[in-house]
Motif scaffolding. Structure first.
Motif, PDB file in Angstrom:
ATOM      1  N   ALA A  77       0.837  -1.212   0.000  1.00  0.00           N
ATOM      2  CA  ALA A  77       0.000   0.000   0.000  1.00  0.00           C
ATOM      3  C   ALA A  77       0.866   1.254   0.000  1.00  0.00           C
ATOM      4  O   ALA A  77       0.569   2.222  -0.708  1.00  0.00           O
ATOM      5  N   THR A  78       1.951   1.228   0.758  1.00  0.00           N
ATOM      6  CA  THR A  78       2.859   2.382   0.789  1.00  0.00           C
ATOM      7  C   THR A  78       3.545   2.575  -0.554  1.00  0.00           C
ATOM      8  O   THR A  78       3.636   3.699  -1.066  1.00  0.00           O
ATOM      9  N   VAL A  79       4.022   1.495  -1.147  1.00  0.00           N
ATOM     10  CA  VAL A  79       4.679   1.589  -2.459  1.00  0.00           C
ATOM     11  C   VAL A  79       3.686   2.086  -3.505  1.00  0.00           C
ATOM     12  O   VAL A  79       4.027   2.931  -4.341  1.00  0.00           O
ATOM     13  N   THR A  80       2.458   1.599  -3.453  1.00  0.00           N
ATOM     14  CA  THR A  80       1.436   2.039  -4.406  1.00  0.00           C
ATOM     15  C   THR A  80       1.127   3.519  -4.233  1.00  0.00           C
ATOM     16  O   THR A  80       1.005   4.260  -5.210  1.00  0.00           O
ATOM     17  N   LYS A  81       1.014   3.958  -2.981  1.00  0.00           N
ATOM     18  CA  LYS A  81       0.723   5.372  -2.705  1.00  0.00           C
ATOM     19  C   LYS A  81       1.837   6.278  -3.235  1.00  0.00           C
ATOM     20  O   LYS A  81       1.576   7.339  -3.799  1.00  0.00           O
ATOM     21  N   TRP A  82       3.065   5.849  -3.060  1.00  0.00           N
ATOM     22  CA  TRP A  82       4.209   6.667  -3.450  1.00  0.00           C
ATOM     23  C   TRP A  82       4.755   6.302  -4.828  1.00  0.00           C
ATOM     24  O   TRP A  82       5.836   6.758  -5.197  1.00  0.00           O
TER      25      TRP A  82
END
Length: 136
Positions: A77-82
């Motif tokens: 989720a963090t990688v997708t957000k950023w």
């Protein structure tokens, strides 16, 4: 230490030791799953070719889904957000690390001084410290 190294950087003996650790010390297979996600992320971040980055991102997503752990799901989720920022980094290899380091240095100077009353002295201290870091 084996878990921190990239698989492709290990010697044959290191690869065998790592495989033995996974077989003997990881009955739940959670460690090997998390390590696989780490390796997929490391490989994705080491790539600079846009087509290869997309392939490696898809591989990373497959590894996260295979791991089926809430920690790896949060990482995805963090990688997708950023992702737009990460993609820019991977294609340009340009970061704001030097600016962030300078800001941290300035905050530390301010903290150590416990408040400056003279802005000229504050500016002089920052410039002096910055010049010392550039020379060193």
């Amino acid at each position: 230490m084996l878990l921190l190294r990239g698989y492709d950087t290990l010697s044959e003996a290191g690869k065998k030791r790592l495989d033995d650790v996974f077989v003997t010390d990881d009955p739940s297979q959670e460690l090997v799953a998390a390590w696989g996600v780490k390796e997929a992320l490391r490989l994705m971040l080491s790539e600079s070719n846009p087509a290869s980055v997309q392939d490696r991102k898809a591989f990373f997503e497959r590894q996260v889904k295979a791991a089926a752990m809430k920690e790896t799901d949060r990482l995805l989720a963090t990688v997708t957000k950023w992702w737009p920022e990460i993609q820019t980094l991977l294609t340009t290899r340009v970061t704001t690390a030097k600016v962030e380091a300078a800001n941290t240095m300035i905050k530390n100077i301010k903290r150590i001084a416990r408040g400056f009353r003279n802005p000229t002295n504050y500016q002089s201290r920052i410039l002096l410290r910055s010049a010392a870091r550039t020379v060193a």
